[in-house]
Motif scaffolding. Structure first.
Motif, short mmCIF file in Angstrom:
data_model
loop_
_atom_site.label_atom_id
_atom_site.label_comp_id
_atom_site.label_asym_id
_atom_site.label_seq_id
_atom_site.Cartn_x
_atom_site.Cartn_y
_atom_site.Cartn_z
N ALA A 19 -14.32 -21.86 28.86
CA ALA A 19 -14.06 -20.53 29.41
C ALA A 19 -14.12 -20.59 30.92
N ALA A 20 -13.33 -19.78 31.57
CA ALA A 20 -13.31 -19.77 33.02
C ALA A 20 -14.61 -19.21 33.56
N GLN A 21 -15.11 -19.79 34.65
CA GLN A 21 -16.27 -19.27 35.31
C GLN A 21 -15.85 -18.15 36.26
N SER A 23 -14.75 -16.11 39.49
CA SER A 23 -13.72 -16.55 40.41
C SER A 23 -14.25 -17.21 41.68
N ASP A 83 -3.84 -19.20 33.44
CA ASP A 83 -4.91 -18.23 33.65
C ASP A 83 -6.25 -18.89 33.92
N GLN A 84 -6.28 -20.23 33.95
CA GLN A 84 -7.45 -21.03 34.29
C GLN A 84 -8.60 -20.85 33.30
N LYS A 85 -8.27 -20.54 32.05
CA LYS A 85 -9.30 -20.34 31.03
C LYS A 85 -9.44 -21.53 30.07
N THR A 86 -8.44 -22.41 30.01
CA THR A 86 -8.46 -23.51 29.05
C THR A 86 -8.08 -24.82 29.73
#
Length: 314
Positions: A19-21, A23, A83-86
């Motif tokens: 999961a994205a940290q 920002s 989306d920088q989540k995965t």
């Protein structure tokens, strides 16, 4: 444990999802943090990320991640969603090439001593370390047991891969062995047989120089048994040239070898000291693929392969 390993091995699983940290913070630092935590990499392992590049998958950017440590350098490909989540560890396989054939192309066997049939359709290349106890176990499984069964159907070839950081006399043994190889094929194999059955003779010496001297005495004895030119043998031994050994090590590293013994059976990677039964299965499969009938095997009950190996260093 079935092989002698180098000090540091990178073990990366094929998939990583995170999961994205928040920002805050640089993206590369966030990615490094995730990779280091997920794979439990110590601070001694340096992580370097490339700038993002286009990938073959929509909504994902590609990143080349380089890991550097005491055991060398490894390069991996990752994908990061827009989306920088995965974050995904990417392994791309080129189906247009035969991986076994590609491995054999990287192995130079020219001039190496051969046991078995030099013209065989199945070639077993073993990257060997004379000081490695697991190499001794593998050697004593191959010779004479499997050689007797497969000798006219396969070719056995040894290459050097001394793990000098943990085996201090392995390079010296390889250099001496190669001096014999340049003069007499059988003398080389007799040396290999002796050392792999009698590592304790060298290990029992009081210091490094005494170990080297013992190896030299063994080499000269083997040379005399096969009537090699003593002057040429001594000249080669005194020169202590490691270029052949170094080239073989680089070759092994290019193949991804990080421990010994490591065999390639017509290019198929076989790690570690395997049992005779396991090796028969692998060799029989290679023979079948090459259109060569497999030999008859001894029955499990009372066969040599069913009994413990004598004189094996463990």
């Amino acid at each position: 444990m079935i092989s002698c390993k180098r000090a540091l091995i990178f073990l990366l699983l094929p998939f990583l999802s995170c999961a994205a940290q928040p920002s805050s913070g640089d993206l590369s630092q966030r990615m490094e943090r995730q990779i280091r935590a997920y794979y439990d990499l110590p601070e001694s392992v340096k992580i370097t990320l490339s700038p993002p590049h286009a990938s073959d998958f929509p909504n994902y950017d590609g990143y080349t991640v380089t890991l550097e440590g005491d055991g060398g350098k490894k390069v991996f490909e990752f994908l990061l969603s827009k989306d920088q989540k995965t974050l995904i560890r990417m392994t791309k396989i080129d189906m247009s090439k035969d991986p076994y054939a590609e491995n054999m192309k990287k192995i130079d066997t020219k001039g190496r001593p051969v046991r078995g049939n030099p013209n065989a359709k199945v070639v077993i290349v073993n990257f060997d370390d004379f000081e490695c106890p697991f190499c001794s176990r593998a050697h004593q499984t191959l010779f004479p047991e499997l050689l007797k069964e497969y000798g006219d159907r396969v070719a056995f070839i040894y290459k050097d891969f001394p793990l000098s950081e943990i085996h201090p006399w392995a390079i010296h043994a390889a250099v001496d062995a190669n001096c014999l190889a340049g003069l007499n094929n059988d003398a080389y194999w007799d040396f290999a047989d002796y050392i792999h059955s009698n590592q304790h003779v060298v290990n029992s010496e009081k210091d490094r120089e005494s170990q080297f001297a013992a190896l030299d005495r063994i080499t000269l004895t083997e040379g005399a048994k096969f009537n090699v030119d003593t002057t040429k043998l001594q000249t080669c031994m005194k020169a202590k040239k490691e270029d052949v050994v170094s080239a073989s090590v680089k070759e092994g590293e290019a193949l991804g070898i990080d421990g010994t013994p490591t065999m390639f059976v017509n290019g198929r990677l076989v790690n570690g000291a395997r049992s005779a039964a396991e090796l028969r299965t692998i060799l029989d499969a290679a023979l079948q693929q090459a259109g060569v009938p497999a030999p008859a095997h001894p029955s499990a009950t009372g066969s040599p392969s069913a009994q413990p190996s004598a004189g094996v260093s463990r």
